[in-house]
Design a protein around this motif. Sequence first.
Motif, mmCIF file in Angstrom:
data_model
loop_
_atom_site.group_PDB
_atom_site.id
_atom_site.type_symbol
_atom_site.label_atom_id
_atom_site.label_comp_id
_atom_site.label_asym_id
_atom_site.label_seq_id
_atom_site.Cartn_x
_atom_site.Cartn_y
_atom_site.Cartn_z
ATOM 1 N N MET A 169 -17.789 5.947 -20.830
ATOM 2 C CA MET A 169 -16.772 6.346 -19.977
ATOM 3 C C MET A 169 -16.594 7.661 -20.015
ATOM 4 N N VAL A 170 -16.460 8.546 -19.131
ATOM 5 C CA VAL A 170 -16.387 9.717 -18.794
ATOM 6 C C VAL A 170 -15.370 9.632 -17.738
ATOM 7 N N PHE A 230 -20.590 10.867 -11.166
ATOM 8 C CA PHE A 230 -21.540 9.778 -11.398
ATOM 9 C C PHE A 230 -22.682 10.511 -13.131
ATOM 10 N N GLY A 231 -22.947 11.289 -12.278
ATOM 11 C CA GLY A 231 -24.414 11.853 -13.771
ATOM 12 C C GLY A 231 -23.375 12.842 -15.175
ATOM 13 N N ASN A 232 -22.175 12.794 -15.236
ATOM 14 C CA ASN A 232 -21.316 12.612 -16.292
ATOM 15 C C ASN A 232 -21.810 11.556 -17.417
ATOM 16 N N CYS A 233 -22.024 10.379 -16.837
ATOM 17 C CA CYS A 233 -21.745 9.021 -16.701
ATOM 18 C C CYS A 233 -22.673 8.659 -17.603
ATOM 19 N N PHE A 234 -24.062 9.097 -16.702
ATOM 20 C CA PHE A 234 -25.558 8.738 -16.478
ATOM 21 C C PHE A 234 -25.780 9.284 -17.447
ATOM 22 N N HIS A 235 -25.651 10.501 -18.084
ATOM 23 C CA HIS A 235 -26.305 11.487 -19.163
ATOM 24 C C HIS A 235 -25.565 10.582 -20.850
ATOM 25 N N ARG A 236 -24.716 10.227 -20.498
ATOM 26 C CA ARG A 236 -23.268 9.032 -21.620
ATOM 27 C C ARG A 236 -24.124 7.411 -22.148
ATOM 28 N N VAL A 237 -25.002 7.438 -21.322
ATOM 29 C CA VAL A 237 -25.402 6.244 -20.960
ATOM 30 C C VAL A 237 -26.521 6.779 -21.568
ATOM 31 N N ALA A 256 -7.344 11.959 -11.364
ATOM 32 C CA ALA A 256 -8.394 11.852 -12.388
ATOM 33 C C ALA A 256 -9.198 10.779 -11.814
ATOM 34 N N LEU A 257 -10.279 10.851 -12.811
ATOM 35 C CA LEU A 257 -11.701 9.166 -11.856
ATOM 36 C C LEU A 257 -12.637 9.524 -13.699
ATOM 37 N N ILE A 258 -12.170 8.293 -13.312
ATOM 38 C CA ILE A 258 -13.176 7.328 -15.034
ATOM 39 C C ILE A 258 -14.289 7.031 -14.254
ATOM 40 N N ALA A 259 -15.582 7.948 -14.945
ATOM 41 C CA ALA A 259 -16.657 6.733 -14.587
ATOM 42 C C ALA A 259 -17.255 5.847 -15.408
ATOM 43 N N ALA A 260 -17.333 4.973 -15.096
ATOM 44 C CA ALA A 260 -17.912 4.054 -16.072
ATOM 45 C C ALA A 260 -19.321 3.656 -15.323
ATOM 46 N N TYR A 261 -20.000 2.701 -16.397
ATOM 47 C CA TYR A 261 -21.275 2.181 -16.408
ATOM 48 C C TYR A 261 -20.934 0.749 -17.465
ATOM 49 N N ARG A 262 -21.939 -0.146 -16.025
ATOM 50 C CA ARG A 262 -22.099 -1.924 -16.339
ATOM 51 C C ARG A 262 -23.723 -2.176 -16.260
ATOM 52 N N GLN A 263 -23.875 -1.932 -17.523
ATOM 53 C CA GLN A 263 -25.580 -2.957 -17.753
ATOM 54 C C GLN A 263 -25.967 -4.042 -16.703
ATOM 55 N N GLU A 264 -26.693 -4.449 -16.368
ATOM 56 C CA GLU A 264 -27.007 -5.351 -14.756
ATOM 57 C C GLU A 264 -28.313 -5.653 -15.212
ATOM 58 N N VAL A 265 -29.173 -4.939 -15.695
ATOM 59 C CA VAL A 265 -30.967 -5.197 -15.394
ATOM 60 C C VAL A 265 -31.305 -5.076 -16.407
#
Length: 221
Positions: A59-60, A85-92, A134-143
């Motif tokens: 998360m970012v 979104f891009g900040n989170c993509f890079h963290r992933v 402030a926004l939290i960008a968060a990723y959920r793995q699905e595929v």
Amino acid sequence: MANNTTNKSTKSRLADSAYNSPYSHAGAPQPHPNGDPYVPLRRSALSTLQNMGYDPKTMVERGIIWAEDMDPFGHLGQAQYMHFFGNCFHRVMESYDEFLSPQEYDDMIHAKSVIPAVRKYEISIRRQVTYPDALIAAYRQEVTEPTRNGGTTSLFSLKQQTIVAECKGSVTFMDAKSGRPIDIRTAGPGWLALYDGLTKRCETSKIFREKWEAEHKAAKI
């Protein structure tokens, strides 16, 4: 003579943008000098996102900056969503080093072996975002497939306490030399471990997501 200061609003603009202050982060020598109204909001947001199956490790949080992020109408500019979104993509992608060796990771970053190339994505803007927030960008793995990886990245507003935008997309694992998709299970021991790790992340996020959806059928987050 009346004291004009007694009529002044107790609301502080500095507190409203406290997310931009270093005193809002761990390591500060004292509590935030202006107060930080985002502490309980952040706690609630993180709890909600984790319960929805989003990965806490990647998360970012990024605060809205008035001079950089706003459009002429006082909303978060359309083009800015991809920066969040891009900040989170890079963290992933950085999380891949849990499975890849240092050499495998460096070869990926320098496009010498396997690279995750964007395949497609679709962005849905659910609500307008205004300053301050402030926004939290968060990723959920699905595929997870041998040649592809995908999921949902969401932006959660601390002030609105809900998801304001989401990006559903996937990447294709490409052989940097041939430019063709590659089965990462055959690319080396670290890549095989990554495939197994992403598969496990899928299974875990699915459990959380289905539990959340069952408990919040009538709610829209």
